[in-house]
Design a protein around this motif. Structure first.
Motif, PDB file in Angstrom:
ATOM      1  N   ALA A  95     -74.662  90.084 -14.278  1.00 10.42           N
ATOM      2  CA  ALA A  95     -74.857  88.634 -14.233  1.00 10.42           C
ATOM      3  C   ALA A  95     -76.074  88.164 -15.022  1.00 10.42           C
ATOM      4  O   ALA A  95     -76.402  86.976 -15.007  1.00 10.42           O
ATOM      5  CB  ALA A  95     -74.997  88.180 -12.775  1.00 10.42           C
ATOM      6  N   SER A  96     -76.747  89.064 -15.716  1.00 11.11           N
ATOM      7  CA  SER A  96     -77.951  88.697 -16.457  1.00 11.11           C
ATOM      8  C   SER A  96     -77.623  87.691 -17.559  1.00 11.11           C
ATOM      9  O   SER A  96     -76.636  87.843 -18.275  1.00 11.11           O
ATOM     10  CB  SER A  96     -78.577  89.940 -17.080  1.00 11.11           C
ATOM     11  OG  SER A  96     -79.648  89.590 -17.930  1.00 11.11           O
ATOM     12  N   PRO A  97     -78.446  86.639 -17.730  1.00 10.04           N
ATOM     13  CA  PRO A  97     -78.178  85.630 -18.762  1.00 10.04           C
ATOM     14  C   PRO A  97     -78.361  86.153 -20.186  1.00 10.04           C
ATOM     15  O   PRO A  97     -77.870  85.551 -21.130  1.00 10.04           O
ATOM     16  CB  PRO A  97     -79.188  84.523 -18.442  1.00 10.04           C
ATOM     17  CG  PRO A  97     -80.264  85.190 -17.653  1.00 10.04           C
ATOM     18  CD  PRO A  97     -79.608  86.285 -16.894  1.00 10.04           C
ATOM     19  N   LYS A  98     -79.096  87.241 -20.349  1.00 11.03           N
ATOM     20  CA  LYS A  98     -79.232  87.893 -21.649  1.00 11.03           C
ATOM     21  C   LYS A  98     -79.065  89.392 -21.429  1.00 11.03           C
ATOM     22  O   LYS A  98     -79.191  89.880 -20.305  1.00 11.03           O
ATOM     23  CB  LYS A  98     -80.609  87.612 -22.279  1.00 11.03           C
ATOM     24  CG  LYS A  98     -80.826  86.164 -22.677  1.00 11.03           C
ATOM     25  CD  LYS A  98     -82.151  85.978 -23.384  1.00 11.03           C
ATOM     26  CE  LYS A  98     -82.141  86.520 -24.791  1.00 11.03           C
ATOM     27  NZ  LYS A  98     -83.352  86.152 -25.571  1.00 11.03           N
ATOM     28  N   LYS A  99     -78.774  90.119 -22.473  1.00 13.44           N
ATOM     29  CA  LYS A  99     -78.568  91.555 -22.363  1.00 13.44           C
ATOM     30  C   LYS A  99     -79.667  92.312 -23.100  1.00 13.44           C
ATOM     31  O   LYS A  99     -79.980  92.007 -24.250  1.00 13.44           O
ATOM     32  CB  LYS A  99     -77.197  91.956 -22.923  1.00 13.44           C
ATOM     33  CG  LYS A  99     -76.023  91.247 -22.257  1.00 13.44           C
ATOM     34  CD  LYS A  99     -75.950  91.508 -20.757  1.00 13.44           C
ATOM     35  CE  LYS A  99     -74.804  90.750 -20.117  1.00 13.44           C
ATOM     36  NZ  LYS A  99     -74.798  90.891 -18.633  1.00 13.44           N
ATOM     37  N   ILE A 100     -80.245  93.262 -22.412  1.00 14.11           N
ATOM     38  CA  ILE A 100     -81.180  94.203 -23.019  1.00 14.11           C
ATOM     39  C   ILE A 100     -80.621  95.600 -22.770  1.00 14.11           C
ATOM     40  O   ILE A 100     -80.441  95.994 -21.610  1.00 14.11           O
ATOM     41  CB  ILE A 100     -82.591  94.072 -22.417  1.00 14.11           C
ATOM     42  CG1 ILE A 100     -83.186  92.693 -22.747  1.00 14.11           C
ATOM     43  CG2 ILE A 100     -83.505  95.183 -22.942  1.00 14.11           C
ATOM     44  CD1 ILE A 100     -84.561  92.463 -22.152  1.00 14.11           C
ATOM     45  N   PRO A 101     -80.310  96.357 -23.810  1.00 12.21           N
ATOM     46  CA  PRO A 101     -79.707  97.676 -23.605  1.00 12.21           C
ATOM     47  C   PRO A 101     -80.627  98.606 -22.828  1.00 12.21           C
ATOM     48  O   PRO A 101     -81.857  98.527 -22.934  1.00 12.21           O
ATOM     49  CB  PRO A 101     -79.482  98.188 -25.034  1.00 12.21           C
ATOM     50  CG  PRO A 101     -79.500  96.963 -25.899  1.00 12.21           C
ATOM     51  CD  PRO A 101     -80.439  96.000 -25.231  1.00 12.21           C
ATOM     52  N   LEU A 102     -80.032  99.479 -22.043  1.00 11.08           N
ATOM     53  CA  LEU A 102     -80.798 100.497 -21.339  1.00 11.08           C
ATOM     54  C   LEU A 102     -81.251 101.551 -22.344  1.00 11.08           C
ATOM     55  O   LEU A 102     -80.446 102.109 -23.080  1.00 11.08           O
ATOM     56  CB  LEU A 102     -79.943 101.153 -20.251  1.00 11.08           C
ATOM     57  CG  LEU A 102     -80.579 102.344 -19.522  1.00 11.08           C
ATOM     58  CD1 LEU A 102     -81.791 101.889 -18.710  1.00 11.08           C
ATOM     59  CD2 LEU A 102     -79.562 103.036 -18.624  1.00 11.08           C
ATOM     60  N   SER A 103     -82.538 101.807 -22.362  1.00  9.14           N
ATOM     61  CA  SER A 103     -83.100 102.852 -23.213  1.00  9.14           C
ATOM     62  C   SER A 103     -83.661 103.948 -22.307  1.00  9.14           C
ATOM     63  O   SER A 103     -84.519 103.681 -21.466  1.00  9.14           O
ATOM     64  CB  SER A 103     -84.220 102.278 -24.092  1.00  9.14           C
ATOM     65  OG  SER A 103     -84.866 103.292 -24.819  1.00  9.14           O
ATOM     66  N   VAL A 104     -83.149 105.169 -22.468  1.00  6.35           N
ATOM     67  CA  VAL A 104     -83.589 106.297 -21.642  1.00  6.35           C
ATOM     68  C   VAL A 104     -84.271 107.312 -22.553  1.00  6.35           C
ATOM     69  O   VAL A 104     -83.603 108.008 -23.319  1.00  6.35           O
ATOM     70  CB  VAL A 104     -82.412 106.946 -20.892  1.00  6.35           C
ATOM     71  CG1 VAL A 104     -82.925 108.048 -19.966  1.00  6.35           C
ATOM     72  CG2 VAL A 104     -81.633 105.903 -20.090  1.00  6.35           C
ATOM     73  N   PRO A 105     -85.590 107.418 -22.505  1.00  8.34           N
ATOM     74  CA  PRO A 105     -86.294 108.326 -23.416  1.00  8.34           C
ATOM     75  C   PRO A 105     -86.068 109.783 -23.051  1.00  8.34           C
ATOM     76  O   PRO A 105     -85.854 110.125 -21.885  1.00  8.34           O
ATOM     77  CB  PRO A 105     -87.769 107.948 -23.229  1.00  8.34           C
ATOM     78  CG  PRO A 105     -87.824 107.370 -21.854  1.00  8.34           C
ATOM     79  CD  PRO A 105     -86.512 106.691 -21.624  1.00  8.34           C
ATOM     80  N   ASP A 106     -86.095 110.624 -24.039  1.00 11.89           N
ATOM     81  CA  ASP A 106     -85.999 112.062 -23.824  1.00 11.89           C
ATOM     82  C   ASP A 106     -87.404 112.642 -23.942  1.00 11.89           C
ATOM     83  O   ASP A 106     -88.218 112.196 -24.749  1.00 11.89           O
ATOM     84  CB  ASP A 106     -85.077 112.705 -24.854  1.00 11.89           C
ATOM     85  CG  ASP A 106     -84.489 114.019 -24.366  1.00 11.89           C
ATOM     86  OD1 ASP A 106     -84.796 114.383 -23.203  1.00 11.89           O
ATOM     87  OD2 ASP A 106     -83.770 114.670 -25.121  1.00 11.89           O
ATOM     88  N   GLU A 107     -87.699 113.652 -23.147  1.00 15.93           N
ATOM     89  CA  GLU A 107     -89.027 114.243 -23.174  1.00 15.93           C
ATOM     90  C   GLU A 107     -88.945 115.662 -22.629  1.00 15.93           C
ATOM     91  O   GLU A 107     -88.140 115.968 -21.757  1.00 15.93           O
ATOM     92  CB  GLU A 107     -90.003 113.404 -22.336  1.00 15.93           C
ATOM     93  CG  GLU A 107     -89.544 113.193 -20.892  1.00 15.93           C
ATOM     94  CD  GLU A 107     -90.366 112.148 -20.156  1.00 15.93           C
ATOM     95  OE1 GLU A 107     -91.509 111.878 -20.567  1.00 15.93           O
ATOM     96  OE2 GLU A 107     -89.865 111.599 -19.179  1.00 15.93           O
ATOM     97  N   PRO A 108     -89.783 116.551 -23.115  1.00 20.52           N
ATOM     98  CA  PRO A 108     -89.751 117.933 -22.641  1.00 20.52           C
ATOM     99  C   PRO A 108     -90.370 118.072 -21.258  1.00 20.52           C
ATOM    100  O   PRO A 108     -91.230 117.272 -20.860  1.00 20.52           O
ATOM    101  CB  PRO A 108     -90.583 118.687 -23.686  1.00 20.52           C
ATOM    102  CG  PRO A 108     -91.532 117.650 -24.205  1.00 20.52           C
ATOM    103  CD  PRO A 108     -90.782 116.354 -24.199  1.00 20.52           C
ATOM    104  N   TYR A 109     -89.923 119.052 -20.538  1.00 23.14           N
ATOM    105  CA  TYR A 109     -90.518 119.369 -19.244  1.00 23.14           C
ATOM    106  C   TYR A 109     -91.702 120.310 -19.415  1.00 23.14           C
ATOM    107  O   TYR A 109     -91.818 121.042 -20.419  1.00 23.14           O
ATOM    108  CB  TYR A 109     -89.501 120.069 -18.335  1.00 23.14           C
ATOM    109  CG  TYR A 109     -88.478 119.143 -17.732  1.00 23.14           C
ATOM    110  CD1 TYR A 109     -88.861 118.080 -16.933  1.00 23.14           C
ATOM    111  CD2 TYR A 109     -87.113 119.359 -17.926  1.00 23.14           C
ATOM    112  CE1 TYR A 109     -87.919 117.234 -16.364  1.00 23.14           C
ATOM    113  CE2 TYR A 109     -86.166 118.541 -17.349  1.00 23.14           C
ATOM    114  CZ  TYR A 109     -86.570 117.476 -16.558  1.00 23.14           C
ATOM    115  OH  TYR A 109     -85.639 116.640 -15.995  1.00 23.14           O
TER     116      TYR A 109
END
Length: 345
Positions: A329-343
Motif C-alpha cells: 500500500a506504499s504511495p511510492k516504491k523503493i526496492p529492497l536492497s539486501v547487502p552481501d557481506e562475509p562472515y
C-alpha cells in the motif's frame, strides 16, 4: 489500560494532527498546545566519533549446532523455554506499526521477528513471542549486555533482540555492548517535506528552516554534518537541526507545522508519506548507504548465529516476498536492497 489509551491518543495525533498551511512558505504556526516531545532540541550534539569499522557478524556454522542443525547454545536453549522478546517500533508504517483498533503490531520487521521465533520452534502468538515497543533513543539500552546493565533505568525493559531499523555502526557496538546480525536491508537517508514548501530539491534548499531527525541516530548525525558543512559556506546557508528521542515524533512536528522537513531512512519516510497525504518525499538521497541489521547482545554469540541462519534462509526469496507484501500500500516504491557481506568466525 490507562497507558495504552494514552498511547492511542498520541498515535491518533500522528495520523491526523495538522496545522493550516502558511501563506509565506514557512512552517505554519501550530494550532495545538505548544508541548514539545521528549528530547526536543535545536542544538543537538553528534554521536562520539568511531575510528574503526564494525566488528563483523558471526557465521551460523562457526559454533555448536543442535540436533535440528541450527546454531545452539545456552541463550538459544533458554529462549526456547521462556519465549522470545523482541524490541520493535510501533509507529513505523509498513515496518512495525501498531493497529489502533486491535493493538496488534504488523509490518516487515515484525515478520522477520516471527520468522526467528518460528526457527526457535516457538508457535506464532503473543505468549511465546513478545513484541515490546521501544522509542528510538532508548531501544538499544534494552539489550541484555553488561554495558547496559550498569546504565539501564527501570522503565527500559529487557529484550533478547532489537529489530527496529537499527543501522550498523561501530559506535553502537562500543556504547551498548551489542553485536549485529547480517544485514537484512540497506538504505540511504532522504527528506520528507511538508505540503506547500516551494523549490526544495535537497538540504541546500532548506536554509533557515527546521529539519527534524532522531537523536543519536545515523540520520541525525548525517544531518548535523550537513548543517556544519553549510555553516562553513556561510551562516545564512544553514538549516536548523531539530532532534527528538523518538524519530516518529518528527512526523507529529511536521504535521503540526513546527518543522518543515523530516530527515530519516528513506524506507521509514515511505510510512510517513502514507500517513501525511500532501507531504512530498524528495528524490534526494544521502550518498552513503547504511546497512540495517538485528541488534543482539555481544555476550550471546549463539543467538547471533541463529539469527544469521534465519536471515540466510529468508534470502532465498522469502525476504523479498515479505517486503512486497508489507509495502503493497506504499504511495511510492523503493526496492529492497539486501547487502552481501562475509562472515567472521
Amino acid at each position: 489500560m490507562t497507558r495504552y489509551l494514552a498511547l492511542v491518543a498520541v498515535l491518533a495525533c500522528l495520523a491526523g494532527c495538522t496545522a493550516p498551511p502558511a501563506t509565506d512558505g514557512r512552517a505554519a504556526t501550530s494550532t495545538l498546545a505548544p508541548d514539545l516531545p521528549e528530547g526536543y532540541t535545536e542544538a543537538p550534539e553528534p554521536s562520539p566519533p568511531c575510528t574503526k569499522a564494525p566488528g563483523g557478524t558471526l557465521d551460523p556454522a562457526g559454533g555448536p549446532l543442535g540436533p535440528d542443525g541450527l546454531p545452539d547454545g545456552p541463550t538459544v536453549r533458554k529462549i526456547r523455554e521462556k519465549g522470545l522478546t523482541v524490541g520493535v517500533s510501533q509507529t513505523a508504517q509498513f515496518l512495525s506499526k501498531r493497529d489502533l483498533a486491535t493493538g496488534e503490531l504488523s509490518g516487515f520487521e515484525v515478520e522477520v521477528a516471527r520468522a526467528i521465533a518460528a526457527a526457535l520452534g516457538l508457535p506464532r502468538g503473543d505468549a511465546p513471542v513478545t513484541l515490546v515497543s521501544l522509542p528510538t533513543g532508548r531501544r538499544l539500552l534494552a539489550l541484555r549486555t553488561g554495558v547496559n546493565a550498569a546504565k539501564r533505568s527501570l522503565e527500559v525493559p529487557e529484550v533478547d533482540l532489537v529489530i527496529a531499523s537499527v543501522s550498523v555502526t561501530c559506535g553502537r557496538e562500543q556504547e551498548y555492548g551489542l553485536r549485529y546480525s547480517r544485514a537484512y536491508r540497506a538504505t540511504s537517508s532522504a527528506l520528507l517535506v511538508r505540503a506547500g514548501l516551494p523549490d526544495v530539491a535537497g538540504p541546500d534548499d532548506l536554509a533557515g528552516r527546521k529539519v527534524c531527525s532522531g537523536a543519536k541516530t545515523t540520520n541525525g548525525d548525517e544531518l548535523i554534518a550537513i548543517r556544519d558543512e553549510q555553516r562553513r559556506r556561510g551562516p545564512d546557508r544553514a538549516l536548523t537541526v531539530v532532534t527528538v528521542s523518538d524519530t516518529s515524533d518528527c512526523l507529529m512536528l511536521l504535521q503540526r507545522g513546527v518543522v518543515d522537513a523530516v530527515y530519516s531512512d528513506a524506507v521509514i519516510l515511505l510510512g510517513y508519506l502514507y500517513q501525511t497525504p500532501g507531504s512530498v518525499l524528495l528524490d534526494y538521497r544521502h550518498p552513503n548507504s547504511v546497512k540495517t541489521a538485528v541488534a543482539v547482545s555481544g555476550d550471546e554469540e549463539d543467538l547471533v548465529r541463529l539469527v544469521n541462519r534465519v536471515l540466510d534462509d529468508l534470502r532465498g526469496g522469502r525476504l523479498q516476498a515479505l517486503y512486497d507484501e508489507q509495502f503493497a500500500a506504499s504511495p511510492k516504491k523503493i526496492p529492497l536492497s539486501v547487502p552481501d557481506e562475509p562472515y567472521v568466525r
